[in-house]
Design a protein around this motif. Structure first.
Motif, PDB file in Angstrom:
ATOM      1  N   TYR A 189      13.393  -0.921  -9.418  1.00  0.00           N
ATOM      2  CA  TYR A 189      13.926  -2.273  -9.332  1.00  0.00           C
ATOM      3  C   TYR A 189      13.962  -1.564  -7.153  1.00  0.00           C
ATOM      4  O   TYR A 189      14.038  -2.305  -6.467  1.00  0.00           O
ATOM      5  N   LYS A 190      14.469  -0.198  -6.807  1.00  0.00           N
ATOM      6  CA  LYS A 190      13.942   0.683  -5.473  1.00  0.00           C
ATOM      7  C   LYS A 190      13.389   0.075  -5.024  1.00  0.00           C
ATOM      8  O   LYS A 190      13.363   0.027  -3.937  1.00  0.00           O
ATOM      9  N   ILE A 191      12.211   0.720  -5.354  1.00  0.00           N
ATOM     10  CA  ILE A 191      11.042   0.837  -5.261  1.00  0.00           C
ATOM     11  C   ILE A 191      10.426  -0.512  -5.000  1.00  0.00           C
ATOM     12  O   ILE A 191       9.305  -1.188  -3.967  1.00  0.00           O
ATOM     13  N   LEU A 192      10.607  -1.311  -5.183  1.00  0.00           N
ATOM     14  CA  LEU A 192      10.378  -3.078  -4.999  1.00  0.00           C
ATOM     15  C   LEU A 192      11.494  -3.649  -3.843  1.00  0.00           C
ATOM     16  O   LEU A 192      11.549  -4.523  -3.590  1.00  0.00           O
ATOM     17  N   THR A 201       4.028  -6.189 -11.336  1.00  0.00           N
ATOM     18  CA  THR A 201       5.274  -5.688 -13.176  1.00  0.00           C
ATOM     19  C   THR A 201       4.253  -3.837 -13.441  1.00  0.00           C
ATOM     20  O   THR A 201       3.427  -3.420 -13.200  1.00  0.00           O
ATOM     21  N   GLN A 202       5.310  -3.460 -14.220  1.00  0.00           N
ATOM     22  CA  GLN A 202       5.115  -2.287 -14.135  1.00  0.00           C
ATOM     23  C   GLN A 202       5.994  -2.190 -16.263  1.00  0.00           C
ATOM     24  O   GLN A 202       6.952  -2.667 -16.622  1.00  0.00           O
ATOM     25  N   PRO A 260      18.097   3.773 -15.781  1.00  0.00           N
ATOM     26  CA  PRO A 260      17.557   4.526 -15.381  1.00  0.00           C
ATOM     27  C   PRO A 260      16.015   4.182 -14.844  1.00  0.00           C
ATOM     28  O   PRO A 260      15.612   3.677 -13.502  1.00  0.00           O
ATOM     29  N   GLN A 261      15.164   3.954 -15.233  1.00  0.00           N
ATOM     30  CA  GLN A 261      13.853   3.747 -15.411  1.00  0.00           C
ATOM     31  C   GLN A 261      13.673   2.353 -14.049  1.00  0.00           C
ATOM     32  O   GLN A 261      12.652   2.481 -13.365  1.00  0.00           O
ATOM     33  N   ASN A 302       0.803  -1.447  -0.006  1.00  0.00           N
ATOM     34  CA  ASN A 302      -0.087  -0.350  -0.219  1.00  0.00           C
ATOM     35  C   ASN A 302       0.256   1.464   0.164  1.00  0.00           C
ATOM     36  O   ASN A 302       0.003   2.680  -0.063  1.00  0.00           O
ATOM     37  N   ASP A 303       2.174   0.983  -0.120  1.00  0.00           N
ATOM     38  CA  ASP A 303       3.256   2.154  -0.153  1.00  0.00           C
ATOM     39  C   ASP A 303       2.611   2.922  -1.446  1.00  0.00           C
ATOM     40  O   ASP A 303       2.613   2.437  -2.876  1.00  0.00           O
ATOM     41  N   PRO A 304       2.170   4.399  -1.090  1.00  0.00           N
ATOM     42  CA  PRO A 304       2.226   5.247  -2.184  1.00  0.00           C
ATOM     43  C   PRO A 304       3.317   5.255  -3.538  1.00  0.00           C
ATOM     44  O   PRO A 304       2.080   4.967  -5.019  1.00  0.00           O
ATOM     45  N   LYS A 305       4.376   4.907  -3.307  1.00  0.00           N
ATOM     46  CA  LYS A 305       5.366   5.034  -4.089  1.00  0.00           C
ATOM     47  C   LYS A 305       5.430   3.355  -4.858  1.00  0.00           C
ATOM     48  O   LYS A 305       5.382   3.532  -6.602  1.00  0.00           O
ATOM     49  N   LEU A 306       4.835   2.209  -4.389  1.00  0.00           N
ATOM     50  CA  LEU A 306       4.783   1.315  -5.032  1.00  0.00           C
ATOM     51  C   LEU A 306       3.864   1.174  -5.450  1.00  0.00           C
ATOM     52  O   LEU A 306       3.486   0.356  -7.138  1.00  0.00           O
ATOM     53  N   LYS A 307       2.667   1.574  -5.022  1.00  0.00           N
ATOM     54  CA  LYS A 307       0.923   1.974  -5.446  1.00  0.00           C
ATOM     55  C   LYS A 307       1.394   2.066  -7.837  1.00  0.00           C
ATOM     56  O   LYS A 307       0.544   1.866  -7.976  1.00  0.00           O
TER      57      LYS A 307
END
Length: 219
Positions: free
Chosen positions: A195-198, A174-175, A189-190, A133-138
């Motif tokens: 990956y950092k968010i994961l 997935t993205q 870089p994207q 539920n972290d906003p960045k991950l969502k």
């Protein structure tokens, strides 16, 4: 990445047969080499932020033995980047296909014991729910994906407040990327930023799968 790789995959989709592929084998090898160089660069960058093993590039040849779809070749090129075991768990997937490129991270087919351990952890605590539920991950990945059982797994309460998570048999995020993004200078870089968010998701699953119910290491 170069446009010629997608030109080849687009042509392959229209001519998915062994004769055409044989006639264009040199073009395929060039496309494969381009993607291999891209994966080398991704592997190098991910290794700066996590313990990553050497990636594995998937074969373009389809296994049609038990499939109704007898087309011999995939319409994409892809690779898997595994976190170094046994101290780390989780895999990271990169899929390159005209109009359908994406990255994914998680657990595609957990072993029976690992799946039970994940479900037990979800039932006991809300840590995974908080991570998802972290906003960045969502924003980056949306909702958790993957197959799930229709009701509650054996031994779990169907009325549990986190039953929707417990029902999962796969734990995948997935993205998607459009073609313009794939060919941009910011593509790698994207991927690294995603990956950092994961990482919190990977760290949580690793902790669950490398410890027992009392939190003691099983390695």
């Amino acid at each position: 990445m170069q446009l010629s790789t997608f030109d080849f995959l687009t042509a392959l989709k229209k001519n998915n047969n062994r004769e055409w592929f044989s006639d264009n084998k040199v073009t395929y090898e060039k496309a494969k080499e381009q993607v291999s160089r891209l994966f080398d660069a991704i592997n190098e960058e991910l290794s700066k932020i996590d313990e990553i093993g050497k990636y594995r590039m998937y074969r373009i040849y389809r296994d049609v033995r038990f499939s109704k779809d007898k087309l011999p070749y995939k319409n994409h090129l892809s690779g898997i980047f595994m976190r170094k075991q046994p101290q780390n768990r989780g895999g990271f997937y990169v899929h390159l296909e005209p109009g359908n490129s994406f990255i994914g991270g998680g657990f595609w087919s957990p072993e029976k014991e690992d799946l039970l351990r994940i479900r037990e952890s979800i039932a006991l605590e809300d840590d995974l729910e908080g991570i998802l539920n972290d906003p960045k991950l969502k924003i980056a990945f949306g909702a958790l994906k993957g197959d799930a059982v229709k009701t509650a797994p054996k031994g779990f309460d169907k009325e549990h407040e986190r039953i929707e998570l417990i029902r999962h048999k796969q734990f995948i995020l997935t993205q998607s990327f459009n073609d313009k993004e794939v060919f941009s200078e910011d593509f790698i870089p994207q991927i690294v930023a995603a990956y950092k968010i994961l990482l919190p998701f990977f760290y949580y699953m690793t902790d669950v799968l490398t410890t027992d119910a009392n939190g003691e290491s099983i390695l």
